[in-house]
Write a protein that holds these residues in place. Structure first.
Motif, PDB file in Angstrom:
ATOM      1  N   LYS A 118       0.823  -1.218   0.000  1.00 58.62           N
ATOM      2  CA  LYS A 118       0.000   0.000   0.000  1.00 58.62           C
ATOM      3  C   LYS A 118       0.852   1.262   0.000  1.00 58.62           C
ATOM      4  CE  LYS A 118      -4.399  -1.105   1.964  1.00 58.62           C
ATOM      5  NZ  LYS A 118      -5.263  -0.918   3.144  1.00 58.62           N
ATOM      6  N   ASN A 124      -5.889   1.220  -2.689  1.00 59.72           N
ATOM      7  CA  ASN A 124      -6.718   0.779  -1.581  1.00 59.72           C
ATOM      8  C   ASN A 124      -7.694  -0.280  -2.050  1.00 59.72           C
ATOM      9  OD1 ASN A 124      -5.985   2.321   0.842  1.00 59.72           O
ATOM     10  ND2 ASN A 124      -6.433   4.080  -0.471  1.00 59.72           N
ATOM     11  N   ILE A 131      -4.454  -5.967  -3.870  1.00 58.58           N
ATOM     12  CA  ILE A 131      -4.912  -5.627  -2.509  1.00 58.58           C
ATOM     13  C   ILE A 131      -6.311  -6.181  -2.237  1.00 58.58           C
ATOM     14  CG2 ILE A 131      -5.619  -3.650  -1.060  1.00 58.58           C
ATOM     15  CD1 ILE A 131      -3.206  -2.156  -2.335  1.00 58.58           C
TER      16      ILE A 131
END
Ligand code: ADP
Ligand code: MG
Length: 208
Positions: A118, A124, A131
């Motif tokens: 990240k 995100n 992710i």
């Protein structure tokens, strides 16, 4: 159960086999919403990782993960090499000097790895990247502590990989396509599904 260097070595050897066998599938996925190099990138990288790991005797799980990260950083191009590379380098710092790791300790290390992904990629959850697999799987592992239902973990990783199909990419090359990225599974989420499902398969073997 404990993850020793043997389990971690088996993990990367098994992951490499899966990546080699899925090389063209990963390339197809990346051709649809990227530049078509994801399969090649990872096939080269994990081949080099296994070569490195098989050439050395480790007593320290941190040192093994550090070598893995270094090889990925230096051998894999594209976005995914530096992201996976820094994840393992960061995870290595958590397990430095340890002969083995409990599931909880390995989870902490991989969480530090997710933080590195990240920090480096600035993406995100729901941006349609790796992710989208890492974060929910680590959440699940954290809740599980040392009592992990590995099959459930694999199912969750697979479900989250498939769920990237409906997302619009907001990071990486696929983001250039905007809404046209919808309808395709993310290649990095797919390789991350392989990464976790192979780890969980190895863990199941250890449990027996
Ligand atoms: P490149 O996109 O440079 O060609 P790869 O094809 O090897 O690199 O990897 C693409 C994958 O990397 C994507 O499918 C996505 O999962 C992941 N990715 C790209 N950018 C980011 C980012 N900023 N954060 C997290 N993951 C990313
Ligand atoms: Mg690519």
């Amino acid at each position: 159960m404990l993850f020793t260097v043997n389990e971690l070595k088996s993990w990367f050897i098994y992951l490499n086999e899966v990546i080699q066998s899925k090389k063209s599938y990963l390339t197809d996925l990346d051709q649809a919403i990227g530049d078509g190099d994801h399969g090649l990138n990872l096939a080269r990288g994990f081949h080099e990782v296994t070569k490195k790991l098989e050439s050395k005797e480790y007593t320290d799980v941190g040192a093994l993960l550090k070598d893995t990260g270094m090889v990925l950083l230096s051998k894999v191009g594209g976005a995914s090499g530096p992201l996976y590379g820094s994840a393992f380098l960061k995870a290595a710092t958590v397990l430095q000097g340890k002969e083995s790791a409990t599931p909880t300790e390995l989870t902490s290390a991989l969480e530090a790895g997710l933080d590195a992904i990240k920090a480096r990629g600035k993406a995100n959850l729901t941006d349609k990247t790796m992710i989208d697999v890492w974060e929910p799987v680590l959440e699940f592992l954290k809740e599980s502590g040392d009592e992990v239902n590995w099959d459930e973990g694999s199912r969750l990783a697979e479900e989250k990989m498939n769920a990237t199909k409906d997302l619009e990419a907001r990071k990486g090359r696929a983001a250039y396509l905007g809404k046209r990225s919808i309808g395709h599974i993310d290649p990095g989420a797919t390789s991350s599904y392989y990464l976790f499902s192979t780890l969980f398969d190895v863990a199941k073997g250890v449990n027996k």
